[in-house]
Write a protein that holds these residues in place. Structure first.
Motif, PDB file in Angstrom:
ATOM      1  N   MET A  41      -7.686  14.654  -6.031  1.00  0.00           N
ATOM      2  CA  MET A  41      -6.460  15.449  -6.107  1.00  0.00           C
ATOM      3  C   MET A  41      -5.998  15.603  -7.557  1.00  0.00           C
ATOM      4  O   MET A  41      -5.612  16.689  -8.000  1.00  0.00           O
ATOM      5  N   ILE A  45      -5.603  19.199  -9.565  1.00  0.00           N
ATOM      6  CA  ILE A  45      -4.368  19.782 -10.114  1.00  0.00           C
ATOM      7  C   ILE A  45      -4.370  19.767 -11.651  1.00  0.00           C
ATOM      8  O   ILE A  45      -3.388  20.150 -12.277  1.00  0.00           O
ATOM      9  N   PRO A  70      -7.291   7.095  -1.235  1.00  0.00           N
ATOM     10  CA  PRO A  70      -6.101   6.238  -1.060  1.00  0.00           C
ATOM     11  C   PRO A  70      -6.425   4.980  -0.265  1.00  0.00           C
ATOM     12  O   PRO A  70      -7.269   5.008   0.626  1.00  0.00           O
ATOM     13  N   GLU A  71      -5.768   3.894  -0.614  1.00  0.00           N
ATOM     14  CA  GLU A  71      -5.975   2.596   0.050  1.00  0.00           C
ATOM     15  C   GLU A  71      -7.477   2.322   0.132  1.00  0.00           C
ATOM     16  O   GLU A  71      -8.049   2.211   1.225  1.00  0.00           O
ATOM     17  N   GLY A  97      -2.626   6.721  -8.934  1.00  0.00           N
ATOM     18  CA  GLY A  97      -1.764   5.754  -8.273  1.00  0.00           C
ATOM     19  C   GLY A  97      -2.469   4.397  -8.240  1.00  0.00           C
ATOM     20  O   GLY A  97      -3.514   4.199  -8.878  1.00  0.00           O
ATOM     21  N   GLY A  98      -1.890   3.492  -7.460  1.00  0.00           N
ATOM     22  CA  GLY A  98      -2.449   2.146  -7.378  1.00  0.00           C
ATOM     23  C   GLY A  98      -3.905   2.141  -6.939  1.00  0.00           C
ATOM     24  O   GLY A  98      -4.682   1.277  -7.364  1.00  0.00           O
ATOM     25  N   THR A 141       0.155   7.328 -12.318  1.00  0.00           N
ATOM     26  CA  THR A 141       0.722   8.660 -12.052  1.00  0.00           C
ATOM     27  C   THR A 141       1.663   8.630 -10.846  1.00  0.00           C
ATOM     28  O   THR A 141       2.177   9.662 -10.442  1.00  0.00           O
ATOM     29  N   THR A 145       3.275   0.963  -7.462  1.00  0.00           N
ATOM     30  CA  THR A 145       2.536  -0.297  -7.261  1.00  0.00           C
ATOM     31  C   THR A 145       2.715  -1.315  -8.376  1.00  0.00           C
ATOM     32  O   THR A 145       2.588  -2.511  -8.145  1.00  0.00           O
ATOM     33  N   SER A 147       0.553  -1.682 -10.515  1.00  0.00           N
ATOM     34  CA  SER A 147      -0.813  -2.167 -10.730  1.00  0.00           C
ATOM     35  C   SER A 147      -1.175  -2.255 -12.207  1.00  0.00           C
ATOM     36  O   SER A 147      -2.013  -3.072 -12.605  1.00  0.00           O
ATOM     37  N   THR A 150      -0.442  -5.878 -13.232  1.00  0.00           N
ATOM     38  CA  THR A 150      -0.814  -7.027 -12.396  1.00  0.00           C
ATOM     39  C   THR A 150      -2.308  -7.327 -12.503  1.00  0.00           C
ATOM     40  O   THR A 150      -3.093  -6.510 -12.988  1.00  0.00           O
ATOM     41  N   LYS A 161      -6.209  -6.082   4.723  1.00  0.00           N
ATOM     42  CA  LYS A 161      -6.516  -5.876   3.308  1.00  0.00           C
ATOM     43  C   LYS A 161      -6.776  -7.225   2.653  1.00  0.00           C
ATOM     44  O   LYS A 161      -6.307  -8.261   3.130  1.00  0.00           O
ATOM     45  N   LEU A 180       3.952  12.353 -16.118  1.00  0.00           N
ATOM     46  CA  LEU A 180       2.765  12.450 -15.254  1.00  0.00           C
ATOM     47  C   LEU A 180       3.126  12.332 -13.775  1.00  0.00           C
ATOM     48  O   LEU A 180       2.273  12.537 -12.913  1.00  0.00           O
ATOM     49  N   PRO A 185       4.228  14.533  -4.682  1.00  0.00           N
ATOM     50  CA  PRO A 185       4.968  15.151  -3.576  1.00  0.00           C
ATOM     51  C   PRO A 185       6.041  14.207  -3.008  1.00  0.00           C
ATOM     52  O   PRO A 185       5.925  12.986  -3.145  1.00  0.00           O
ATOM     53  N   THR A 192       5.994   5.358  -2.413  1.00  0.00           N
ATOM     54  CA  THR A 192       5.709   4.530  -3.592  1.00  0.00           C
ATOM     55  C   THR A 192       7.016   3.930  -4.142  1.00  0.00           C
ATOM     56  O   THR A 192       7.022   2.793  -4.625  1.00  0.00           O
ATOM     57  N   ASP A 195       7.867   1.013  -2.163  1.00  0.00           N
ATOM     58  CA  ASP A 195       6.931  -0.056  -2.533  1.00  0.00           C
ATOM     59  C   ASP A 195       7.479  -0.809  -3.751  1.00  0.00           C
ATOM     60  O   ASP A 195       7.558  -2.045  -3.757  1.00  0.00           O
ATOM     61  N   HIS A 199       8.743  -4.714  -4.113  1.00  0.00           N
ATOM     62  CA  HIS A 199       8.271  -5.690  -5.118  1.00  0.00           C
ATOM     63  C   HIS A 199       9.455  -6.423  -5.741  1.00  0.00           C
ATOM     64  O   HIS A 199       9.434  -7.644  -5.907  1.00  0.00           O
TER      65      HIS A 199
HETATM   66  P1  NAD Z   1      -2.394   6.208  -4.135  1.00  0.00           P
HETATM   67  O1  NAD Z   1      -2.948   5.796  -5.434  1.00  0.00           O
HETATM   68  O2  NAD Z   1      -3.213   5.903  -2.922  1.00  0.00           O
HETATM   69  O3  NAD Z   1      -2.024   7.742  -4.175  1.00  0.00           O
HETATM   70  C1  NAD Z   1      -1.425   8.353  -3.049  1.00  0.00           C
HETATM   71  C2  NAD Z   1      -1.599   9.859  -3.120  1.00  0.00           C
HETATM   72  O4  NAD Z   1      -0.798  10.367  -4.173  1.00  0.00           O
HETATM   73  C3  NAD Z   1      -3.029  10.294  -3.415  1.00  0.00           C
HETATM   74  O5  NAD Z   1      -3.373  11.329  -2.530  1.00  0.00           O
HETATM   75  C4  NAD Z   1      -2.972  10.811  -4.841  1.00  0.00           C
HETATM   76  O6  NAD Z   1      -3.874  11.852  -5.086  1.00  0.00           O
HETATM   77  C5  NAD Z   1      -1.535  11.301  -4.932  1.00  0.00           C
HETATM   78  N1  NAD Z   1      -1.001  11.298  -6.299  1.00  0.00           N
HETATM   79  C6  NAD Z   1      -0.965  10.276  -7.172  1.00  0.00           C
HETATM   80  N2  NAD Z   1      -0.365  10.663  -8.311  1.00  0.00           N
HETATM   81  C7  NAD Z   1      -0.043  11.962  -8.183  1.00  0.00           C
HETATM   82  C8  NAD Z   1       0.582  12.917  -9.032  1.00  0.00           C
HETATM   83  N3  NAD Z   1       1.045  12.596 -10.244  1.00  0.00           N
HETATM   84  N4  NAD Z   1       0.744  14.174  -8.570  1.00  0.00           N
HETATM   85  C9  NAD Z   1       0.319  14.505  -7.319  1.00  0.00           C
HETATM   86  N5  NAD Z   1      -0.266  13.647  -6.464  1.00  0.00           N
HETATM   87  C10 NAD Z   1      -0.447  12.377  -6.899  1.00  0.00           C
HETATM   88  O7  NAD Z   1      -0.941   5.565  -3.882  1.00  0.00           O
HETATM   89  P2  NAD Z   1      -0.200   4.292  -4.494  1.00  0.00           P
HETATM   90  O8  NAD Z   1       0.867   3.958  -3.537  1.00  0.00           O
HETATM   91  O9  NAD Z   1       0.167   4.484  -5.903  1.00  0.00           O
HETATM   92  O10 NAD Z   1      -1.306   3.135  -4.445  1.00  0.00           O
HETATM   93  C11 NAD Z   1      -1.607   2.489  -3.224  1.00  0.00           C
HETATM   94  C12 NAD Z   1      -2.666   1.438  -3.428  1.00  0.00           C
HETATM   95  O11 NAD Z   1      -2.230   0.474  -4.409  1.00  0.00           O
HETATM   96  C13 NAD Z   1      -2.924   0.659  -2.151  1.00  0.00           C
HETATM   97  O12 NAD Z   1      -4.301   0.388  -1.996  1.00  0.00           O
HETATM   98  C14 NAD Z   1      -2.127  -0.614  -2.372  1.00  0.00           C
HETATM   99  O13 NAD Z   1      -2.585  -1.686  -1.573  1.00  0.00           O
HETATM  100  C15 NAD Z   1      -2.344  -0.836  -3.848  1.00  0.00           C
HETATM  101  N6  NAD Z   1      -1.364  -1.716  -4.509  1.00  0.00           N
HETATM  102  C16 NAD Z   1      -1.786  -2.436  -5.569  1.00  0.00           C
HETATM  103  C17 NAD Z   1      -0.917  -3.296  -6.225  1.00  0.00           C
HETATM  104  C18 NAD Z   1      -1.386  -4.103  -7.398  1.00  0.00           C
HETATM  105  O14 NAD Z   1      -0.645  -4.906  -7.950  1.00  0.00           O
HETATM  106  N7  NAD Z   1      -2.620  -3.948  -7.815  1.00  0.00           N
HETATM  107  C19 NAD Z   1       0.412  -3.394  -5.818  1.00  0.00           C
HETATM  108  C20 NAD Z   1       0.830  -2.621  -4.738  1.00  0.00           C
HETATM  109  C21 NAD Z   1      -0.062  -1.782  -4.084  1.00  0.00           C
END
Ligand code: NAD
Length: 388
Positions: A41, A45, A70-71, A97-98, A141, A145, A147, A150, A161, A180, A185, A192, A195, A199
């Motif tokens: 994605m 974009i 994702p996930e 994302g994470g 972005t 998370t 992340s 961490t 998980k 960014l 959306p 997020t 989330d 935390h």
């Molecule tokens: P994600 O990374 O799965 O992204 C979700 C969706 O958002 C995706 O379809 C992506 O393409 C879209 N997206 C992301 N940035 C965008 C942008 N700027 N514009 C348009 N679309 C965008 O979601 P997330 O919630 O950030 O990450 C989830 C993952 O992170 C899970 O696997 C979760 O378990 C993990 N996680 C990790 C930690 C850590 O400390 N490492 C903490 C919490 C969660």
């Protein structure tokens, strides 16, 4: 009380336009072959062009890897690790994302280790991450998370998980540029954002909380409470996006150092068994877990109520803690996330298998101020199912 171990890395740049720090930071490492890890994605974009474009203009060899989902299931991690091992890269940059950032951290360290990812999982693995891995720069972005600060990489298994975790997974540089996140959306902004809130809330009530993490957690809650609804309503609200980026980053520092607890322990099976996003899994459970453990931390719940914008001044601790749970539920509701498990089509018949997987998250459950045993976990899932 034990002395707190606090880790505040990596070197971070945070604020509107922070992405301009990427080139000078990359230059310090002088890489020959850079791997940029993202999801399809973000490539579609054109967001990743903002990272790969300037690097290529400077003559760096850049490979864009867009197979993050994702996930991410462990198999997606295995594929990226093989790709990184075979590619001869000497730097990895995670953009996304994470999901993308977690896989970047994993690829960085396992590029210099042998064996499959499963060998390194926390619950079932047998090997430790002994070496630091390739230099890694993380560019979030989403605001959620944490992340980027961490030492965890979360992977989806068949029904739950698990994580690969070691300080060697910590990034060398984090660049958090709210610009960014403008394209995120509303549904992802909401999930997020909650989330990040979770935390901060869980770090504040964790048995490992310290005065340092308390300050971080409360400030993160304030920023998120004042701006999450606005960011969901209008993604182009720059101040709301700035607050959310800061809130997510600060919450990341808080929970990395104090830990998360019951909400996360019960959210992992929900994500694993029903493919509900991590943010939504936390969001639906947050009021119920906090309602259940309320009595073990009433004063702290009053502090959270104040950080959420409420006022505990004329309330008893007991009343303030009730009000705190109500405020959390209202925020989840206001950003459009269902307030019950049935709202996610989770059948009542699944509550037992969720409970059995929840019990296994002992490392996380250990931070709960109220010990959560099998019956407690079953009760919480039941009330989240019924909305009671
Ligand atoms: P994600 O990374 O799965 O992204 C979700 C969706 O958002 C995706 O379809 C992506 O393409 C879209 N997206 C992301 N940035 C965008 C942008 N700027 N514009 C348009 N679309 C965008 O979601 P997330 O919630 O950030 O990450 C989830 C993952 O992170 C899970 O696997 C979760 O378990 C993990 N996680 C990790 C930690 C850590 O400390 N490492 C903490 C919490 C969660």
């Amino acid at each position: 009380m034990n002395a707190a171990k606090l880790v505040f890395t990596p070197l971070s740049y945070i604020g509107w336009g922070a992405l301009k720090e990427l080139l000078p930071e990359v230059e310090k490492y002088g890489p020959k072959k850079i791997l940029v890890v993202t999801d399809p994605m973000l490539a579609k974009i054109g967001l990743t062009d903002k990272i790969t474009g300037p690097l290529e203009e400077q003559g760096y060899s850049v490979t864009l890897y867009t197979e993050v989902v994702p996930e991410p299931p462990v198999e997606v991690g295995e594929k990226l690790v093989s790709f990184t091992r075979e590619g001869g890269f000497d730097m990895v940059i995670g953009v996304g994302g994470g999901s993308a950032l977690d896989l970047t951290k994993l690829a960085s360290v396992l590029a210099v280790h042998e064996g499959p990812v499963t060998d390194y999982l926390n619950l079932t693995g047998t090997r430790a991450v002994e070496r630091k891995g390739l230099p890694k720069i993380l560019i979030p972005t989403t605001s959620g998370t944490g992340s980027e600060v961490t030492n965890i990489s979360v992977l989806s298994l068949e029904t739950t998980k698990d994580v690969v975790t070691h300080d060697n997974l910590l990034a060398d540089v984090a660049i958090i540029d709210p610009a960014l996140t403008l394209s995120v959306p509303p549904k992802v902004t909401a999930a997020t954002g909650i989330d990040a809130l979770t935390h901060a809330v869980e770090a504040y009530i964790s048995v490992n909380a310290s005065p340092t993490t308390d300050g971080l957690a409360l400030q993160a809650i304030r920023l998120i409470a004042r701006s999450l609804r606005r960011a969901v309503e209008n993604g182009n609200d720059e101040q709301a996006r700035i607050d959310m980026s800061n809130g997510s980053y600060i919450a990341g520092l808080a929970f990395f150092n104090a830990g998360v607890a019951g909400v996360h322990a019960l959210a992992y099976p929900l994500g694993g068994q029903f493919h509900i996003s991590h943010g939504e899994s936390n969001a639906v459970l947050l009021p119920y877990v906090m309602g259940y453990i309320r009595k073990s931390c009433v004063t702290r719940m009053g502090d959270i109520l104040n950080a959420l914008g409420g006022n505990s001044a004329f309330l008893s601790d007991e009343e303030a803690s009730y009000r705190c749970v109500e405020e959390l539920k209202r925020l989840v509701n206001d950003v459009g996330i269902p307030n019950t498990l049935s709202g996610f089509d989770v059948p009542e018949s699944a509550l037992e298998s969720l409970t059995q997987d929840g019990v296994k998250q002992k490392r996380i459950l250990a931070r709960s101020p109220l010990p959560l045993l099998e019956d407690d976990i079953r009760n919480i899932y039941q009330s989240a199912f019924e909305g009671a």
